[in-house]
Design a protein around this motif. Sequence first.
Motif, PDB file in Angstrom:
ATOM      1  N   VAL A 555       9.255  20.815   7.192  1.00 34.53           N
ATOM      2  CA  VAL A 555       9.815  19.616   6.562  1.00 34.53           C
ATOM      3  C   VAL A 555       9.628  18.412   7.477  1.00 34.53           C
ATOM      4  N   VAL A 556       9.058  17.344   6.920  1.00 33.24           N
ATOM      5  CA  VAL A 556       8.910  16.081   7.635  1.00 33.24           C
ATOM      6  C   VAL A 556       9.687  15.008   6.871  1.00 33.24           C
ATOM      7  N   LEU A 557      10.522  14.289   7.572  1.00 36.05           N
ATOM      8  CA  LEU A 557      11.265  13.177   6.985  1.00 36.05           C
ATOM      9  C   LEU A 557      10.562  11.874   7.354  1.00 36.05           C
ATOM     10  N   TYR A 558      10.227  11.082   6.323  1.00 31.63           N
ATOM     11  CA  TYR A 558       9.628   9.770   6.549  1.00 31.63           C
ATOM     12  C   TYR A 558      10.680   8.712   6.239  1.00 31.63           C
ATOM     13  N   ALA A 559      11.094   7.924   7.262  1.00 29.55           N
ATOM     14  CA  ALA A 559      12.178   6.952   7.116  1.00 29.55           C
ATOM     15  C   ALA A 559      11.812   5.650   7.815  1.00 29.55           C
ATOM     16  N   PRO A 560      11.082   4.762   7.148  1.00 25.14           N
ATOM     17  CA  PRO A 560      10.731   3.466   7.753  1.00 25.14           C
ATOM     18  C   PRO A 560      11.900   2.492   7.676  1.00 25.14           C
ATOM     19  N   THR A 561      11.843   1.438   8.493  1.00 24.60           N
ATOM     20  CA  THR A 561      12.892   0.424   8.474  1.00 24.60           C
ATOM     21  C   THR A 561      12.531  -0.696   7.523  1.00 24.60           C
ATOM     22  N   HIS A 562      13.457  -1.608   7.391  1.00 24.53           N
ATOM     23  CA  HIS A 562      13.313  -2.767   6.515  1.00 24.53           C
ATOM     24  C   HIS A 562      12.652  -3.914   7.280  1.00 24.53           C
ATOM     25  N   ARG A 563      11.853  -4.704   6.611  1.00 22.41           N
ATOM     26  CA  ARG A 563      11.286  -5.930   7.186  1.00 22.41           C
ATOM     27  C   ARG A 563      11.976  -7.114   6.517  1.00 22.41           C
ATOM     28  N   GLU A 564      12.987  -7.689   7.203  1.00 22.20           N
ATOM     29  CA  GLU A 564      13.715  -8.801   6.606  1.00 22.20           C
ATOM     30  C   GLU A 564      12.807  -9.990   6.321  1.00 22.20           C
ATOM     31  N   HIS A 565      11.788 -10.162   7.166  1.00 21.51           N
ATOM     32  CA  HIS A 565      10.908 -11.317   7.024  1.00 21.51           C
ATOM     33  C   HIS A 565       9.806 -11.085   5.995  1.00 21.51           C
ATOM     34  N   LEU A 566       9.685  -9.865   5.483  1.00 20.79           N
ATOM     35  CA  LEU A 566       8.684  -9.543   4.457  1.00 20.79           C
ATOM     36  C   LEU A 566       9.406  -8.776   3.353  1.00 20.79           C
ATOM     37  N   ARG A 567       9.968  -9.501   2.421  1.00 11.05           N
ATOM     38  CA  ARG A 567      10.898  -8.896   1.463  1.00 11.05           C
ATOM     39  C   ARG A 567      10.265  -7.774   0.646  1.00 11.05           C
ATOM     40  N   ASN A 568       9.022  -7.927   0.257  1.00 11.69           N
ATOM     41  CA  ASN A 568       8.404  -6.919  -0.606  1.00 11.69           C
ATOM     42  C   ASN A 568       7.483  -5.967   0.157  1.00 11.69           C
ATOM     43  N   TYR A 569       7.598  -5.979   1.474  1.00  5.61           N
ATOM     44  CA  TYR A 569       6.685  -5.156   2.285  1.00  5.61           C
ATOM     45  C   TYR A 569       7.033  -3.681   2.171  1.00  5.61           C
ATOM     46  N   ARG A 570       6.007  -2.862   2.024  1.00  8.72           N
ATOM     47  CA  ARG A 570       6.144  -1.413   2.153  1.00  8.72           C
ATOM     48  C   ARG A 570       5.019  -0.935   3.059  1.00  8.72           C
ATOM     49  N   PRO A 571       5.342  -0.129   4.066  1.00  6.41           N
ATOM     50  CA  PRO A 571       4.292   0.331   4.984  1.00  6.41           C
ATOM     51  C   PRO A 571       3.169   1.058   4.246  1.00  6.41           C
ATOM     52  N   PRO A 572       1.939   0.926   4.732  1.00 11.60           N
ATOM     53  CA  PRO A 572       0.816   1.638   4.103  1.00 11.60           C
ATOM     54  C   PRO A 572       0.944   3.143   4.347  1.00 11.60           C
ATOM     55  N   PHE A 573       1.436   3.833   3.361  1.00 10.84           N
ATOM     56  CA  PHE A 573       1.709   5.265   3.506  1.00 10.84           C
ATOM     57  C   PHE A 573       1.419   5.937   2.169  1.00 10.84           C
ATOM     58  N   ASP A 574       0.485   6.873   2.176  1.00  8.66           N
ATOM     59  CA  ASP A 574       0.109   7.611   0.969  1.00  8.66           C
ATOM     60  C   ASP A 574       0.733   8.997   1.068  1.00  8.66           C
ATOM     61  N   PRO A 575       1.818   9.251   0.336  1.00  9.43           N
ATOM     62  CA  PRO A 575       2.504  10.548   0.464  1.00  9.43           C
ATOM     63  C   PRO A 575       1.634  11.736   0.082  1.00  9.43           C
ATOM     64  N   GLU A 576       0.724  11.545  -0.876  1.00  9.14           N
ATOM     65  CA  GLU A 576      -0.136  12.649  -1.299  1.00  9.14           C
ATOM     66  C   GLU A 576      -1.070  13.080  -0.168  1.00  9.14           C
ATOM     67  N   LEU A 577      -1.710  12.091   0.464  1.00  6.70           N
ATOM     68  CA  LEU A 577      -2.616  12.413   1.572  1.00  6.70           C
ATOM     69  C   LEU A 577      -1.853  12.997   2.750  1.00  6.70           C
ATOM     70  N   PHE A 578      -0.655  12.461   2.996  1.00  7.08           N
ATOM     71  CA  PHE A 578       0.128  12.977   4.118  1.00  7.08           C
ATOM     72  C   PHE A 578       0.536  14.418   3.867  1.00  7.08           C
ATOM     73  N   LEU A 579       0.916  14.738   2.636  1.00  2.00           N
ATOM     74  CA  LEU A 579       1.296  16.112   2.318  1.00  2.00           C
ATOM     75  C   LEU A 579       0.120  17.056   2.510  1.00  2.00           C
ATOM     76  N   ASP A 580      -1.076  16.611   2.160  1.00  2.00           N
ATOM     77  CA  ASP A 580      -2.265  17.433   2.381  1.00  2.00           C
ATOM     78  C   ASP A 580      -2.441  17.726   3.872  1.00  2.00           C
ATOM     79  N   ALA A 581      -2.141  16.726   4.726  1.00  2.00           N
ATOM     80  CA  ALA A 581      -2.272  16.921   6.168  1.00  2.00           C
ATOM     81  C   ALA A 581      -1.258  17.933   6.689  1.00  2.00           C
ATOM     82  N   LEU A 582      -0.127  18.052   6.013  1.00  2.00           N
ATOM     83  CA  LEU A 582       0.888  19.010   6.449  1.00  2.00           C
ATOM     84  C   LEU A 582       0.505  20.452   6.137  1.00  2.00           C
TER      85      LEU A 582
END
Length: 736
Positions: A555-582
């Motif tokens: 089990v891997v937990l992915y928990a990024p923080t908030h970017r107050e200065h970039l309201r709509n920002y989401r880190p570049p993270f593809d869960p499907e590709l990451f799951l394949d790597a696991l």
Amino acid sequence: MTLISFVVPAYRVQGYLRECLDSILGQPVDDLEVIAVDDCSPDGSGEIITEYAARDQRVQAVRLTENVGLGPARNIGLDRATGEYVWFVDADDWLAPDCLPEVAERLRTTRPDVLLVDHVRVHWNDTATRSAMREVFPTPPGEGTFRLRDRPEVMRLLHTAWNRVVRRQFLVDLGLRFAPGWYEDVSFSYPALMAAKRIGVLDRVCVNYRQRRAGAITRTRGDRHFEVFPQWHRVFHLMDDWGPAVDELRPAVFERMIWHYLTVLGNGQRIAPELRPAFFAQITADYARWLPPGGYPAPDGVEGLKHRLVATGKWRTFSALRAANRARDTARRSARIARRRVTPVARRNVRRARDVLLREYYRAELRRPVDPSLAVYAAYWYRGYSCNPAAIHEAARRLAPQIRGVWIVRRDRVAAVPPGVEYVVAGTPAYYRVLARARWLINNVNFPDFVRKRPGTVHVQTHHGTPVKVMGLDQQRYPIGAGRMDFGGLLRRVDRWDYSISSNSFSTQMWDRAYPATYTTLEVGYPRNDRLVTATTEEVLRLRADLGIGLAEKVVLYAPTHREHLRNYRPPFDPELFLDALGPTGRLLMRSHYFHDRDRRPGPTLERERILDVSSLQRVEDLYLVADALVTDYSSAMFDYAVLDRPIVLYTPDWEAYRLARGVYFDVTREPPGAVAMTFHDLLDLFRSGEYRSDAAAKTREQFRARFCGLDDGHAAERVVRQVFLGERPPPRPGC
């Protein structure tokens, strides 16, 4: 020989000391040494000095076994200095970037006994006030040197030790030392100027003189301010010993003495009203005792009138004049405020009638007695039962059952309140009632501005993470990240705190700087992390089963923080590709920052059953316990999860942009809790190869844990309850 020896005494400056030392050691000049003197400081100042000395050979750590005060601590540093010049820098101030090359060049070319440098006063709101340099020297002073008798106006520059660089052998030959007590600069700075044959002035700002909101003697009332008198007496006794050589300087020195006395008396934050008549009487006595035979250059106008009243001992007239001046200033301020308030109705915030009535109800409840057994808890702006307040509440139910604990929650979070926990809904009459009458108020953020701090009540700020990003007043230097924060309002909220919970020494240092006030710090570890230490294997297995996670799944937990200065920002993270790597046994848990419940945009669609969105789970500690590894970025999750001593990976694709825009307290890419990936491709490689759990990653995690997790032993909540609710004293700090 070393050119400059910096002497930096440290006492209760843990929030500022790093910035001071960094400002010296980061200068583009190597020909220096720092003698940092821990004056038996009861906070983490000594640990910081030891840390810097261990990694930079230019730093010499001196640790005193008893507190001797600023002057004697400077003397101890002076005795250990080897430089041609010595610069006494206060540990809560800092040097301007790249100022030292110009200072060094002036020292080498003119060889002064004393080189005066310019400074600015930096206030808590990040504004700066210039010094008197331009008034004293309306035309540039030039690069030459002079004696004090040739330019006595130089005495009108601030008489501190930190705005001058002094030739060490000159001090040794003169036998000049700092006296004990407050205002020790007086009996050092003026004699040094009088004795110097070569005085230079560098009209470049070199020192940022921090105007501390709390903790400075200039903001501390008491009778110790009377110590200014013996310091000036030392100056005149020394002039008597030196005889005719300094007689022509007496008028100017006398004028500075009276100016300084009146400055101290006129500061309402120093001399309490009941002490002012006695202080004024001592000024009058010193006026008569030290008045030069030929008089002195008294100022004109109101200031000159003050001098004449001092000379004749007319305290009542002096006091009436001061009251009249203060009334005039108050009237002017009121007029300015009234003008600002005359704004169009359209720009006003119109309150609903119900809110007005509830606030009136709150004010009425404030007139009722404080409930001596009521504690009110809240977390994350009433988002539910969680974090440090929840852990403290649980410990209080066990250790102090006589205290009634009530939680405040939003209406949409009521269902998440555990059975048996008493609560009120935010905005209801019951909400205003408990806020008005509680003896204890515990929160991991601030309560609303309308909440009054009643006498006899105790406010506990638990915080909700060890800070990577800058917080509080430090955000003023990063306006993009700070947004529209009202820093004055923030400080009014901070002033309500009685206790600030800290998870480690680093956090304590940062909170001291970011939230300057008079609260007591409880450096006890984070209560919410107790569960990470005490959880049993059976409990972890149950949690995994509740989430449908099998025993063999990774089990891997992915928990990024908030970017107050970039309201709509989401880190570049593809869960499907990451799951394949696991791999086939991998399971990915994804948790957004709690701020994202304000963002109603749908998140990414998770189509595979081995990817689970766990953002709605109330207590993140459950997720830490079931996860075999954590992937995060700048979130405080890394500090909490490190308690478990399991692999952590920092995924920091926007590190440089985040550091510059939001501001950080330390470089997590250089001091990480494990492996670091700057790109998503690197992140995938770390998990495909297994490098995320390598020996090298484990070593960095061990160092990280030693620095940040030493207090997380499973008893932090108990320590808070015993000190805050039961009034038990903490064990004494080792050392001093």
